[in-house]
Design an enzyme around this catalytic site. Sequence first.
Site, PDB file in Angstrom:
ATOM      1  CG  ASP A  26      -1.809   1.221   1.285  1.00 30.29           C
ATOM      2  OD1 ASP A  26      -2.438   1.522   0.265  1.00 30.29           O
ATOM      3  OD2 ASP A  26      -1.865   1.907   2.330  1.00 30.29           O
ATOM      4  CB  SER A  27       0.243   4.770  -0.726  1.00 30.99           C
ATOM      5  OG  SER A  27      -0.956   4.861  -0.002  1.00 30.99           O
ATOM      6  CE1 TYR A  58       2.952   5.462  -3.276  1.00 30.61           C
ATOM      7  CE2 TYR A  58       1.779   3.643  -4.302  1.00 30.61           C
ATOM      8  CZ  TYR A  58       2.911   4.132  -3.690  1.00 30.61           C
ATOM      9  OH  TYR A  58       3.997   3.311  -3.504  1.00 30.61           O
ATOM     10  N   GLY A  59      -2.648   9.038  -3.935  1.00 31.50           N
ATOM     11  CA  GLY A  59      -3.954   9.419  -4.485  1.00 31.50           C
ATOM     12  C   GLY A  59      -4.043  10.793  -5.118  1.00 31.50           C
ATOM     13  CB  CYS A  89      -2.797   0.979  -2.762  1.00 34.50           C
ATOM     14  SG  CYS A  89      -2.883   2.718  -3.158  1.00 34.50           S
ATOM     15  CB  THR A  91      -4.469   5.150  -5.492  1.00 39.37           C
ATOM     16  OG1 THR A  91      -5.246   5.868  -4.523  1.00 39.37           O
ATOM     17  CG2 THR A  91      -3.990   6.107  -6.549  1.00 39.37           C
ATOM     18  CD  GLU A 167      -1.633   8.720   6.841  1.00 39.84           C
ATOM     19  OE1 GLU A 167      -0.585   8.948   7.437  1.00 39.84           O
ATOM     20  OE2 GLU A 167      -1.851   7.691   6.163  1.00 39.84           O
ATOM     21  CB  CYS A 201      -9.598   4.888  -0.097  1.00 42.06           C
ATOM     22  SG  CYS A 201      -8.178   5.588   0.745  1.00 42.06           S
ATOM     23  CB  THR A 202      -5.963   1.360   2.328  1.00 44.61           C
ATOM     24  OG1 THR A 202      -5.345   2.623   2.043  1.00 44.61           O
ATOM     25  CG2 THR A 202      -5.546   0.336   1.321  1.00 44.61           C
ATOM     26  CG  HIS A 203      -6.029   5.948   4.740  1.00 43.95           C
ATOM     27  ND1 HIS A 203      -5.229   5.408   3.763  1.00 43.95           N
ATOM     28  CD2 HIS A 203      -5.206   6.609   5.600  1.00 43.95           C
ATOM     29  CE1 HIS A 203      -3.969   5.734   4.015  1.00 43.95           C
ATOM     30  NE2 HIS A 203      -3.932   6.460   5.117  1.00 43.95           N
TER      31      HIS A 203
HETATM   32  N1  DGL Z   1      -3.665   3.929  -0.055  1.00 36.75           N
HETATM   33  C1  DGL Z   1      -4.412   4.895  -0.818  1.00 36.75           C
HETATM   34  C2  DGL Z   1      -5.640   4.241  -1.431  1.00 36.75           C
HETATM   35  O1  DGL Z   1      -6.102   3.224  -0.971  1.00 36.75           O
HETATM   36  C3  DGL Z   1      -4.835   6.076   0.046  1.00 36.75           C
HETATM   37  C4  DGL Z   1      -3.726   6.961   0.492  1.00 36.75           C
HETATM   38  C5  DGL Z   1      -2.967   7.618  -0.643  1.00 36.75           C
HETATM   39  O2  DGL Z   1      -3.478   8.572  -1.270  1.00 36.75           O
HETATM   40  O3  DGL Z   1      -1.892   7.142  -0.919  1.00 36.75           O
HETATM   41  O4  DGL Z   1      -6.158   4.740  -2.407  1.00 36.75           O
END
Ligand code: DGL
Length: 286
Positions: A26-27, A58-59, A89, A91, A167, A201-203
Amino acid sequence: MLINYLNNQEWQINNFNSSSPIGIFDSGLGGLTAVKELKRILPNESIIYFGDTGRVPYGTRSPEIIKKYAVQDISFLLNKNVKFIIAACGTVSSVACEIGDTLPVQFTGVLEPTVKSAINSTKNKKIGVIGTSATIKSQAFFQELKKIDKSLEIFQQDCPLFVPLVENGITSKNDIILQEITRRYLINLKNQEIDTLILGCTHYPIIKESIQEFFGEQVKIIDSGKETALYARKVLKDSNLLNNTENNFKYYFYVSDSCENFKNEAKKFLNLQEDYFAEKINIDEY
Ligand code: DGL
């Protein structure tokens, strides 16, 4: 020979068997939501996690950069002889969804598992998708959903403030800042009367309670980490790659920035009782 789809280099061919680890990336920290599900659903498996904490987010980046990062993240995991790779991730799964076709091991992003689950869940055929700006811009969830059922109505929304809120620990459903931002982002989807919402999205699973409260129980929330872990179990079972022996040492975490904070977060978030390993690596070497 399997050519890495971005720059005509070869992917490293690795050696794996059923007791090899699952690789997941993941990012950053967010992919731990998927690791939590893997740990629950596949308790015998060893896991190698790469969190690109030095280059998150990454997004907000361009497709070219996201693809380049994805190739490096995957090269690192192949180097560790993993038997299966998961792009947790949203993204990467959206922007580089074709990457899996070129790999020497089986691969999944979060698209296919979540889309299938959303289609099984919806009754009124109105599905919402939320994710980072790059995810929503790519239209990947939209296209994947439409590929299966053209009659679906799909409502998409990027929610760029959700990642920094998570975060920064603003995750309680009682937090008025989170409530207000949730309302602003999701009011349109609510007005459209979606009955199913994909958390792309993972978050977002970390603020699921707040999102659920906003929509009410009539909206089914599809958590990409959970669906992807269930999908991984199926693929590994069908390919005779499930690990049937108990491993003593199971969790390996690699990050591209300092690992102290990550180590503590991972231990707390995953409630790790067993031994685990964490190390900072230089992702530019891959
Ligand atoms: N891990 C990214 C996702 O699931 C979210 C955080 C990012 O923007 O990197 O899209």
